[in-house]
Design an enzyme around this catalytic site. Structure first.
Site, PDB file in Angstrom:
ATOM      1  N   GLU A  97       0.866  -1.362   0.128  1.00  0.00           N
ATOM      2  CA  GLU A  97      -0.118  -0.093  -0.002  1.00  0.00           C
ATOM      3  C   GLU A  97       0.664   1.164   0.051  1.00  0.00           C
ATOM      4  O   GLU A  97       0.677   2.124  -0.819  1.00  0.00           O
ATOM      5  CB  GLU A  97      -0.836   0.088   1.193  1.00  0.00           C
ATOM      6  CG  GLU A  97      -2.105  -1.083   1.084  1.00  0.00           C
ATOM      7  CD  GLU A  97      -3.084  -0.822  -0.204  1.00  0.00           C
ATOM      8  OE1 GLU A  97      -3.577   0.330  -0.311  1.00  0.00           O
ATOM      9  OE2 GLU A  97      -3.105  -1.795  -0.511  1.00  0.00           O
ATOM     10  N   SER A 484     -46.330 -37.322  32.448  1.00  0.00           N
ATOM     11  CA  SER A 484     -46.131 -38.195  33.950  1.00  0.00           C
ATOM     12  C   SER A 484     -44.854 -37.475  34.407  1.00  0.00           C
ATOM     13  O   SER A 484     -44.657 -37.849  35.404  1.00  0.00           O
ATOM     14  CB  SER A 484     -45.921 -39.498  33.491  1.00  0.00           C
ATOM     15  OG  SER A 484     -47.068 -40.271  32.960  1.00  0.00           O
TER      16      SER A 484
END
Length: 787
Positions: A97, A484
């Protein structure tokens, strides 16, 4: 000669005039430029966003042992301070860059002039000549518009930034802010996105790949275009070599390395078994929801870290066994048809049509979507999204034969609408031996939760088959009938009313007066439609006898039972004071059930399950810390210790000789207590219990309630999940010791309240009182009379 002299004089005057004019023009241009620049400079916005840089870091959710299970935020970012950025990563970025970054003052003039000339010659604004500082200015303060005005502002901002920040700080901001594709902002995040590792662990080759991304993340993305990514990496490596950042040997070695990105795992993803995933989407979303009220809108960009109580190994085991159990159950009921079709009739559009069709299908771990490209009676070829193909033999799609038309025949009805043929969108799954077969997302849903019953810390939570497909969390949001599995809370209430494990209760047909049921005669029955006459309360709970439970609720009063269950964390309003409470027709969630069973397990304390252990900021400072009330540290006692002890004895009996004996035989632990649960018409199946220091509850059912099957029970559908989880997480774990309370005595192997030995409910529904010594002959006499 005279004429010549006159001509020379004129040329000198013209040159002088042009020179003066040129200098004046240049001076004027410079002056105007300085004035314009000054005006622009003083119109620049404050750069507090840089001088007080606070990068947007997403909310992250972790397990207790540090595994990342969720991330929320628009920008995926891992902030890395300048000093922690490896040197070779810095050099790769500079090479790609701005190699003159540490020499210029924000603008690299030669690059800027070169770019300007290129734009003038070509007539396009294609080159920007941007330095790292200029890119920082653009990313923070300017749009992506390409214009000379924006460029002027960019230059001015670059000067201002250089005046206020050090070079190292500018580089740090750039390295953490720049977009690098796939929602990744900054090199720390990109390192994990593309290579699955921390920035400090990158090789020079990998650093060059990332350094090549800022110019065009979409074009040089190694997950999208490996060829371009390799070319760009090689360019960056060449720049590093030419600038003297790396030597020739390092350069040659880096160039020769293949780019192995995280999702070259295309192959790994394709063959990845579900045992490698935590499936923690439900946990992450629940944690996010719990945090929103505290942090509001700032929660998604402040780098907040949430550490849950989830143990990765527990979650891995729980999620895998739940998913596998659902797949196996679903497969027993046959194939339901394909999920769509792709047009393969034209070669030029074939690949595009396949990708389009598969893009509409949500993938699930080891249930990968694909398109059938070949189908014969003996073989099926399926193409996956990445273009790879897999082969299935006839056994691999045998369960879908009803959807395959035989030669010369045409399917009808739903089989025709979802016919399995070339072009069909299907799912394939792979077993541990690498063999592929046809699969489908289960229509049934399930839930599982486990927690430490002394502390409330949740160790695993599975809210359904796959969060990506169904976001409804069945652990916290599914209000279902417990069947149950609710009976132990009724039996606990009975103990407080004078019942004992030895109380004899008649398991015989019962008719309930219409005046007590809203005008309709109720004749309840046992699940197996059998009646065994008088039996002890201990045997009744072990065998889950409905008629016994109903007689108990009749005896203790439904209103008393309704209020009593609040001791276990249940809201009484969800359990109407009716006799049907005995059969578990109220509404509960698995979260509530794990709370309730923990009271039995820990000796009578109400400990609330909790998911969040601590919350920290991006710097690791603790913002919130859990202070959950624990046994011995703030948790209220809501159940008598002797009641909890006797109930443990009864629930252990369920595991030893009752409906949960398969669990007892598998674990062979004295510290376990369990209960099965199945609702009317098998709409819901449950298995709940505890062992070691863990309470765990599992559930299965359909979102739109319908029967799970004629012979579906909690003991058959959910028990295997519970057992598989407990066997793995409790391997080599010592048994949990429960001391017998001083006010509990043992008679003939059964625990009794010491002060109630001679004053208890000894029989129910027999028509006369009995003593323990008379139970056996009376039982036989009544059984003979009834049957």
């Amino acid at each position: 000669m005279k004429i010549k002299k006159t001509q020379n004089s004129w040329l000198k005057k013209a040159f002088k005039w042009l020179t003066i004019t040129g200098f004046c023009g240049a001076g004027a241009a410079i002056g105007i430029g300085l004035v314009v620049f000054s005006v622009v400079y003083y119109q620049l916005p404050p750069i507090d966003a840089l001088t007080q840089y606070r990068p947007k870091v997403p909310l992250r959710i972790y397990t207790a042992d540090g595994d990342l299970i969720g991330e929320f935020g628009e920008e995926r970012r891992d902030y890395v301070p300048f000093e922690e950025i490896p040197r070779h990563v810095k050099l790769a970025i500079l090479a790609a860059e701005d190699d003159g970054f540490y020499e210029h003052s924000g603008i690299e003039l030669t690059g800027f002039i070169r770019a300007a000339l290129a734009n003038i010659i070509t007539g396009r604004r294609g080159q920007g000549g941007s330095t790292i500082t200029m890119q920082v200015a653009r990313n923070f303060f300017l749009s992506s518009e390409r214009s000379y005005t924006r460029k002027l502002y960019e230059v001015a901002l670059a000067f201002k930034i250089e005046q206020n920040l050090s070079k190292d700080k500018i580089f740090e901001v750039y390295a953490n802010q720049i977009f690098l594709g796939h929602r990744s902002y900054g090199f720390g995040s990109a390192s994990k996105t593309y290579f699955g590792k921390d920035l400090r662990d990158l090789s020079i080759s990998e650093a060059a790949v990332l350094a090549g991304l800022p110019v065009a993340p979409s074009a040089y993305n190694p997950l999208v275009n490996m060829r371009r990514a390799t070319m760009r990496r090689n360019y960056v490596l060449g720049r590093m070599f030419n600038l003297g950042y790396i030597d020739e040997i390092t350069y040659a070695s880096a160039i020769a390395q293949p780019i192995e990105v995280r999702q070259t795992t295309a192959e790994q993803q394709k063959t990845q078994l579900q045992t490698q995933e935590l499936h923690a989407g439900y946990i992450a979303e629940l944690a996010r929801m719990l945090m929103v009220p505290y942090f509001k809108d700032t929660i998604y960009d402040q780098g907040i870290n949430v550490y849950t109580t989830i143990r990765s190994r527990d979650q891995l085991i729980a999620s895998n066994t739940v998913r596998q159990n659902m797949i196996e159950y679903d497969r027993r009921y046959g194939y339901r048809g394909v999920e769509g079709y792709a047009d393969l009739s034209h070669e030029e559009t074939r690949e595009a049509n396949i990708r389009m069709a598969l893009s509409k299908v949500i993938s699930s771990s080891n249930l990968l979507p694909g398109v059938v490209t070949e189908l014969t009676p003996k073989r099926m070829t399926v193409q996956l999204y990445d273009g790879e193909t897999v082969q299935l033999d006839d056994k691999g799609f045998a369960f879908a034969q009803r959807f395959i038309a035989k030669k010369g025949q045409t399917l009808k009805g739903r089989y025709k609408e979802k016919e399995l043929k070339v072009g069909a969108v299907v799912r394939v799954t792979q077993d541990r031996k690498g063999k592929w077969s046809l699969g489908q997302i289960p229509a049934v849903e399930s839930a599982f939760i486990s927690a430490n019953f002394n502390t409330g810390a949740i160790y695993s939570l599975v809210g359904g088959f796959d969060f990506k497909i169904n976001q409804f969390n069945h652990v916290t949001q599914a209000w279902r009938q417990p069947g149950s599995s609710f009976k132990p809370f009724i039996y606990s209430a009975a103990l407080d009313k004078g019942f004992t494990p030895a109380t004899v209760i008649n398991d015989a047909p019962l008719s309930i007066d219409p005046r007590l049921t809203g005008g309709k005669l109720w004749e309840p029955r046992n699940d197996d439609r059998k009646y065994d006459g008088p039996m002890t309360l201990a045997d009744a709970i072990a065998r889950s006898k409905n008629l016994v439970s109903i007689r108990i609720v009749q005896a203790i009063d439904p209103y008393y039972a309704q209020q009593f269950v609040s001791r276990f964390g249940f809201d009484p309003k969800n359990h109407p004071p009716l006799l049907t409470m005995a059969l578990g027709v109220g509404s509960v969630t698995p979260w509530e059930m794990v709370t309730g069973y923990s009271v039995f397990a820990n000796g009578g304390y109400l400990v609330q399950p909790y998911l969040i252990e601590k919350v920290t900021d991006s710097q690791g400072n603790v913002l919130m810390q859990a202070h959950n009330a624990k046994v011995g540290d703030g948790a209220p006692r809501t159940l008598d210790a002797r009641n909890a002890y006797v109930m443990h004895s009864l629930l252990h009996g369920v595991a030893v000789r009752g409906t949960g004996r398969r669990a007892g035989n598998a674990l062979k632990r004295e510290d376990m207590g369990v209960k099965t649960g199945t609702t009317n018409d098998a709409l819901d199946a449950w298995f709940a219990g505890y062992a070691g220091e863990i309470t765990a509850v599992g559930w299965m059912g359909y979102d739109q309630p319908k029967s799970l099957g004629a012979n579906a029970y909690g003991a058959g559908l959910v028990l295997p999940v519970w057992v598989d989880y407990m066997k793995n997480v409790l391997k080599d774990a010592p048994e949990y010791y429960r001391p017998q309370p001083a006010d509990v005595v043992e008679i003939n192997g059964q625990p009794f309240y010491a002060d109630q030995v001679g004053d208890t409910v000894q029989t129910l529904g027999l028509g006369e009182s009995t003593t323990p010594g008379e139970v056996d002959p009376i039982t036989e006499t009544i059984r003979d009379q009834i049957f």
